[in-house]
Scaffold this active site. Structure first.
Site, short mmCIF file in Angstrom:
data_model
loop_
_atom_site.label_atom_id
_atom_site.label_comp_id
_atom_site.label_asym_id
_atom_site.label_seq_id
_atom_site.Cartn_x
_atom_site.Cartn_y
_atom_site.Cartn_z
N SER A 190 4.33 8.09 -1.13
CA SER A 190 3.82 9.39 -0.70
C SER A 190 4.98 10.36 -0.49
O SER A 190 5.77 10.58 -1.41
CB SER A 190 2.95 9.20 0.54
N ASP A 409 -6.00 8.94 -6.73
CA ASP A 409 -5.27 9.20 -5.49
C ASP A 409 -5.71 10.53 -4.90
O ASP A 409 -5.62 11.57 -5.55
CB ASP A 409 -3.77 9.23 -5.79
N HIS A 439 -4.59 5.77 -2.23
CA HIS A 439 -3.29 6.43 -2.09
C HIS A 439 -2.19 5.39 -2.29
O HIS A 439 -1.78 4.71 -1.37
CB HIS A 439 -3.20 7.06 -0.70
#
Length: 470
Positions: A190, A409, A439
């Site tokens: 991320s 995602d 994610h």
């Protein structure tokens, strides 16, 4: 500007330090330490801050490959807190790597930024409408944003201007140096991909085996990131609805109508609390981060629609907001805003946010209004200036970097992975497409992605650019 070594030009007290590893409190098998870094790399002989580290040495009998440094995102996530809990995912990698993580500057144990107390956090969560509909709600929304920034400035002082991603990347290189690793082997997830791309740009010659999973689009500015997330969360919601045999457009309209009803009248929840529209939306957002949480979303929506209660969605919102049952809050949301607002030069105005509403509502009636307003809610009145417009991830001369993008995602939509691979440069960015939900793609249960990543990190096998799993 590319930099050769963060330790170059630093006083010996920093460049020649070595971590003093000691057992971590409450974490069997893990050791903790800290390293000193300059508050301001332009003043290397000046004030220092501490970066907290955690490590578990390589567990296998094979040749040790050095350290593998993790950043789990946020920005603002505590690697010291998260790595022991996530390490079951990385047992194979721990056979030959020391697993290492850290709290970036401004986060948790590394001079963590805290902008208001728990009572202030609770008040904002229950009182401030994140999708204001009236002039009074708009005024309250932006007054709260201003108050939050002022709280950061008062509590963090001179640190606040130095918590950006570029400085965190310099810290990572100093950590690499003091750990004794010639190259930085790195796993970023991320926001950790933004940090990894920044590191590769600043220190291309020091890039070791690097994986970027759930990739932030380096070409996006503040408006672009909001647009990307509006698209990504709506795409994930569509996929969730269709998995239940429901038409995505009709299901979206149903959820938007539910949120509108909650906006007019909050729902009762456990412990004499209430679920307002902002908290309901937050709970929906969290449940889309992983396909394994879709049943929680179903339960929360059904409870709200059929029983008129908000306990499940409120529990999900509490988890996202890092709120405990006793009403205390973690610090990630404080650090996240502090880092994000130093990273971006843009300071969108309320008028600019309002102008986005028609476009963002068209992309997503559920998430669009919140993410449009959010562009101005975070940084419009921030007390220190930002550093850049977008992330420069060009890394000419770096070794191959594996970039993993997942098609479903929600928070870092797949398109950003291709843009990151392109930005890193030809022969550097290697894209792996994971056809799936959630994610991030790496997990032992995703045997295709896990094998490709493990083969790369453990054996140096670089896959062909453009490969696909799923």
């Amino acid at each position: 500007m590319q930099e050769g070594d963060a330790a170059r030009g630093l006083p010996d007290a920093l460049a020649k330090q070595r971590p003093d590893w000691k057992p971590c409190e409450g974490e069997d098998g893990w050791t903790c330490a800290s390293v000193k870094v300059p508050l301001d790399y332009d003043a290397p002989d000046g004030e220092t801050i501490s970066i907290a580290l955690i490590r578990r040495p390589a567990q296998g009998k094979g040749r040790r490959l050095g350290s593998l440094l993790f950043n789990f995102g946020g920005p603002g996530a505590s690697g010291v807190g998260l790595l022991p809990r996530a390490s079951v995912e990385y047992e194979k990698l721990n056979s030959r790597y020391d697993l290492v993580s850290f709290d970036p500057r401004g986060v948790s144990e590394s001079s963590g930024v805290v902008c208001r107390n728990d009572a202030g956090m609770e008040d904002a969560a229950t009182r401030v409408d994140l999708t204001p509909d009236t002039a009074a709600e708009e005024a309250a929304y932006f007054e709260d944003a201003k108050d939050f920034g002022q709280g950061c400035e008062q509590r963090a002082g001179k640190l606040l201007a130095h918590v950006g991603t570029a400085n965190a990347a310099r810290d990572m290189d100093l950590v690499r140096h003091v750990l004794g690793d010639r190259k930085l082997n790195y796993f970023g997830i991320s926001y950790g991909t933004q940090l990894g791309g920044t590191y590769a740009h600043l220190f291309p010659g020091n890039v070791g085996r690097t994986v970027l999973d759930a990739v932030v689009d380096p070409t996006a500015d503040a408006f672009g990131h909001a647009r990307n997330q509006t698209t990504g969360f709506q795409r994930a919601l569509d996929n969730y609805l269709e998995s239940r045999g429901e038409d995505a457009t009709e299901g979206t309209a149903r959820i938007a109508a539910l949120l509108a009803r909650i906006d007019r009248k909050s729902l009762p929840a456990d412990d004499d609390r209430e679920l307002n529209q902002s908290l309901a939306l937050t709970g929906i957002v969290l449940s889309l981060y992983s396909e394994s949480m879709w049943p929680d979303l179903t339960e929360g929506l059904e409870e709200a629609e059929r029983r008129g209660r908000g306990s499940k969605l409120l529990a999900l919102a509490d988890a996202y907001n890092d709120r405990t049952e006793s009403g205390t809050y973690g610090t990630q949301s404080h650090s996240q805003r502090a880092i994000s607002c130093v990273d971006t030069k843009q300071r969108p105005t309320p008028a600019q946010a309002k102008a986005l509403l028609p476009e963002f509502r068209k992309i997503s009636p559920v998430f669009g209004p919140f993410l449009a307003w959010d562009t101005a809610g975070w940084c419009a009145q921030w007390p220190v200036p930002g550093e850049r417009d977008t992330t420069d991830a060009s890394a000419k001369g770096a070794g191959p970097i594996l970039v993993v993008g997942t098609t479903g995602d929600p928070a870092t939509p797949y398109e950003g992975a291709r843009r990151m691979a392109d930005a890193l440069g030809k022969g550097v960015g290697v894209l792996l497409t994971n056809k799936g939900e959630g994610h991030g793609g790496y997990s032992p249960s995703n045997t295709c992605v896990a094998k490709i990543v493990d083969d790369y990190l453990l054996d140096g096998k670089v896959p062909a650019d453009g490969g696909t799993c799923g």
